[in-house]
Write a protein that holds these residues in place. Structure first.
Motif, short mmCIF file in Angstrom:
data_model
loop_
_atom_site.label_atom_id
_atom_site.label_comp_id
_atom_site.label_asym_id
_atom_site.label_seq_id
_atom_site.Cartn_x
_atom_site.Cartn_y
_atom_site.Cartn_z
N LEU A 105 5.61 10.61 14.05
CA LEU A 105 4.97 9.31 13.75
C LEU A 105 5.67 8.54 12.61
CD1 LEU A 105 1.07 10.06 14.08
CD2 LEU A 105 2.77 8.74 15.55
N TYR A 106 6.09 9.50 11.71
CA TYR A 106 7.00 8.74 10.69
C TYR A 106 8.28 7.94 11.18
CZ TYR A 106 10.09 7.77 6.76
OH TYR A 106 10.88 7.17 5.73
N THR A 107 8.92 8.67 12.00
CA THR A 107 10.12 7.85 12.74
C THR A 107 9.95 6.82 13.50
OG1 THR A 107 11.29 10.23 13.22
CG2 THR A 107 11.80 8.34 14.53
N GLY A 108 8.59 6.60 14.07
CA GLY A 108 8.19 5.42 14.71
C GLY A 108 7.72 4.51 13.62
N LEU A 109 7.12 4.75 12.27
CA LEU A 109 6.77 3.81 11.17
C LEU A 109 8.08 3.31 10.82
CD1 LEU A 109 4.47 2.72 9.49
CD2 LEU A 109 5.03 4.63 8.04
N LEU A 110 9.04 4.24 10.68
CA LEU A 110 10.38 3.81 9.96
C LEU A 110 11.01 2.63 11.17
CD1 LEU A 110 12.04 3.88 7.50
CD2 LEU A 110 13.27 6.01 8.47
N PHE A 111 11.00 3.09 12.27
CA PHE A 111 11.59 1.97 13.20
C PHE A 111 10.97 0.72 13.17
CE2 PHE A 111 11.45 0.29 17.73
CZ PHE A 111 12.64 -0.10 17.84
N LEU A 112 9.56 1.00 13.17
CA LEU A 112 8.54 -0.54 13.05
C LEU A 112 9.15 -1.34 11.84
CD1 LEU A 112 6.35 -2.41 12.65
CD2 LEU A 112 5.04 -0.37 11.66
N GLU A 244 -0.40 1.73 7.83
CA GLU A 244 -0.15 0.46 8.31
C GLU A 244 -0.94 -0.45 7.88
OE1 GLU A 244 1.92 1.51 12.73
OE2 GLU A 244 -0.13 0.46 12.68
N ALA A 245 -2.22 -0.42 7.62
CA ALA A 245 -3.03 -1.49 7.01
C ALA A 245 -2.32 -1.66 5.46
CB ALA A 245 -4.40 -1.11 6.74
N VAL A 246 -1.95 -0.61 4.91
CA VAL A 246 -1.39 -1.03 3.42
C VAL A 246 -0.24 -1.62 3.57
CG1 VAL A 246 -0.47 0.31 1.52
CG2 VAL A 246 -2.87 1.29 2.54
N LEU A 247 0.70 -1.17 4.49
CA LEU A 247 1.97 -1.63 4.80
C LEU A 247 1.79 -3.42 5.15
CD1 LEU A 247 5.04 -1.71 5.11
CD2 LEU A 247 4.60 -1.04 7.55
N LEU A 248 0.92 -3.71 5.86
CA LEU A 248 0.77 -5.30 6.36
C LEU A 248 0.27 -5.83 5.08
CD1 LEU A 248 0.60 -7.21 8.18
CD2 LEU A 248 -1.58 -6.55 8.84
N ALA A 249 -0.81 -5.24 4.28
CA ALA A 249 -1.37 -5.77 3.05
C ALA A 249 -0.38 -6.18 2.21
CB ALA A 249 -2.31 -5.04 2.54
N LEU A 250 0.50 -5.25 1.82
CA LEU A 250 1.70 -5.29 0.79
C LEU A 250 2.49 -6.43 1.44
CD1 LEU A 250 2.76 -1.65 -0.05
CD2 LEU A 250 1.60 -3.29 -1.48
N MET A 251 2.96 -6.45 2.61
CA MET A 251 3.92 -7.68 2.91
C MET A 251 3.19 -9.09 2.86
SD MET A 251 6.73 -6.19 3.51
CE MET A 251 7.57 -7.86 3.63
N GLY A 276 7.54 -13.44 7.73
CA GLY A 276 8.17 -12.56 7.04
C GLY A 276 7.32 -11.26 7.10
N SER A 277 6.39 -11.42 7.46
CA SER A 277 5.26 -10.14 7.27
C SER A 277 4.94 -9.48 8.69
CB SER A 277 3.81 -10.77 6.58
OG SER A 277 3.13 -11.48 7.32
N LYS A 278 5.45 -10.01 9.77
CA LYS A 278 5.08 -9.66 11.10
C LYS A 278 6.26 -8.87 11.70
CE LYS A 278 2.12 -12.43 12.94
NZ LYS A 278 2.84 -13.00 14.10
N LYS A 279 6.13 -8.14 12.88
CA LYS A 279 7.09 -7.47 13.61
C LYS A 279 6.70 -7.92 15.05
CE LYS A 279 9.60 -5.22 10.34
NZ LYS A 279 11.03 -5.76 10.26
N PHE A 306 0.53 -1.74 14.98
CA PHE A 306 0.83 -2.48 14.03
C PHE A 306 0.65 -3.92 14.43
CE2 PHE A 306 3.46 -5.42 11.12
CZ PHE A 306 3.06 -4.87 9.89
N HIS A 307 1.06 -4.21 15.85
CA HIS A 307 1.07 -5.43 16.24
C HIS A 307 -0.22 -5.95 16.57
CE1 HIS A 307 2.78 -8.60 18.94
NE2 HIS A 307 1.80 -8.62 19.87
N GLN A 308 -1.09 -5.23 16.83
CA GLN A 308 -2.54 -5.62 17.13
C GLN A 308 -2.90 -5.82 15.69
OE1 GLN A 308 -4.14 -6.51 19.82
NE2 GLN A 308 -6.18 -6.82 18.57
N MET A 309 -2.93 -5.18 14.94
CA MET A 309 -3.34 -5.35 13.58
C MET A 309 -2.85 -6.64 13.00
SD MET A 309 -3.01 -2.90 10.09
CE MET A 309 -3.73 -1.45 11.29
#
Length: 359
Positions: A105-112, A244-251, A276-279, A306-309
């Motif tokens: 899952l970390y690999t997927g998070l990093l790819f995101l 991912e919630a923390v990541l989105l909030a930071l961005m 700048g905050s979306k993927k 992450f996309h849906q969030m």
């Protein structure tokens, strides 16, 4: 106003296309492609990815893209957020392995964190929030264009040797063949096929999203056949959602306050915040199928979540920005509509209150 593909009622806070993706994952879980069917699905998925990027290239107006370069500070800010700040945060999340996130899952998070920004939703939310829509269009287009080259290169740097699903420098050749060459071909042929694409925009929209659904089905089918889903527990998925919630909030916070500190106008700050905050799910899924092969199922799961969030959170933020802009406009309108004598009354009253008499 044309209703978007896979649209749901406005009161339902779930993207209809996400439900289609979830349904595709469920189909792959129940009826995965095996044997000859898997070979056919893999070949069709490869062709679908090439077709997607050919259409991306054919639709991107070179003239509009060059005209957008005039706002270079904004575009550089969005690109820095997408391809510098996001990857740094993704690398920092390495401390969560293995206690919070498993390596897969970390690999997927990093790819995101490496994929380009989205175009359509950034434009929609910027427009709803009364931001600079033209800047959002150019920023999203530039990000997608740069991502075709930068995302695979970054993946080669940060995923190689870090559980990247067997990714290596040799994977760049399929990237060039499946992504870059079709994109360049689309750009070269745009002069002749551009009007046709414009006339059949709705039908080609189904081609776009249907191709992505095929890519998802192929990737998750391969994962089911190989049994990769036994590696992830429901608790780890909840942990992934929290990260991912923390990541989105930071961005979102960083892009908003950073753009303000850099002196951008309100309209430009809104465009930077959303772009700048979306993927991009549309760009990330095909790239993952090329980069990760049979391991793409788990690799794209963080991106899908992450996309849906980001859609749900940014929809709320856009409405708040719009309401604030409406209040500011009403205040300015009311102030401008006051008679000059009334506007001068406040300073006179203030001087009287401190002991002076108006003269």
């Amino acid at each position: 106003m044309r209703r978007p593909l896979f649209a749901l009622p406005s009161w339902l806070p779930v993207d209809g296309y996400i439900l289609a993706l979830v349904g595709t994952v469920g189909l792959a879980a129940l009826l995965p492609a095996r044997g000859p069917a898997a070979t056919v699905a893999d070949g069709a998925s490869t062709a679908a990815v090439a077709l997607l990027f050919f259409l991306y290239g054919a639709r991107l107006s070179t003239r509009e893209a060059m005209a957008g370069l005039r706002h270079w500070r904004l575009h550089l800010t969005v690109l820095a957020c997408t391809f510098a700040v996001f990857p740094v945060l993704g690398l920092a999340a390495r401390v969560l392995v293995p206690h919070v996130l498993p390596p897969t899952l970390y690999t997927g998070l990093l790819f995101l964190c490496l994929v380009p920004s989205t175009v359509q939703s950034s434009i929609a939310f910027t427009s709803l929030a009364r931001g600079n829509v033209a800047a959002a269009i150019c920023a999203g287009s530039f990000s997608s264009l740069v991502g075709i080259v930068v995302t695979p290169l970054l993946a080669g740097l940060v995923l190689h040797g870090d559980g990247g699903g067997g990714f290596s420098a040799g994977s760049l050749l399929p990237i060039v063949c499946q992504l870059l060459l079709p994109f360049v071909a689309g750009q070269l042929l745009r002069r002749w096929i551009g009007p046709f694409l414009t006339r059949h925009k709705k039908a080609l929209g189904y081609v776009d999203r249907g191709s992505i659904l095929l890519v998802v089905y192929t990737a998750f089918s391969a994962g089911m056949v190989q049994g990769i889903w036994h590696q992830v527990s429901p608790l780890r998925l909840l942990c992934l959602l929290g990260v991912e919630a923390v990541l989105l909030a930071l961005m979102l916070t960083g892009t908003s306050y950073g753009a303000e500190k850099l002196g951008f106008s309100r309209e430009d700050r809104i465009a930077i915040t959303f772009a700048g905050s979306k993927k991009s799910l549309a760009a990330g899924l095909p790239m993952a199928s090329v980069l990760f092969g049979a391991q793409a199922g788990l690799a794209v799961l963080p991106l899908m979540l992450f996309h849906q969030m980001q859609l749900m959170v940014c929809a709320v933020l856009a409405k708040q920005f719009a309401a604030r802009a409406e209040r500011d406009r009403d205040t300015d309108t009311a102030a401008d509509a006051r008679p000059a004598s009334d506007r001068d009354a406040a300073p006179r009253a203030e001087r009287t209150a401190v002991g002076g008499s108006p003269r």
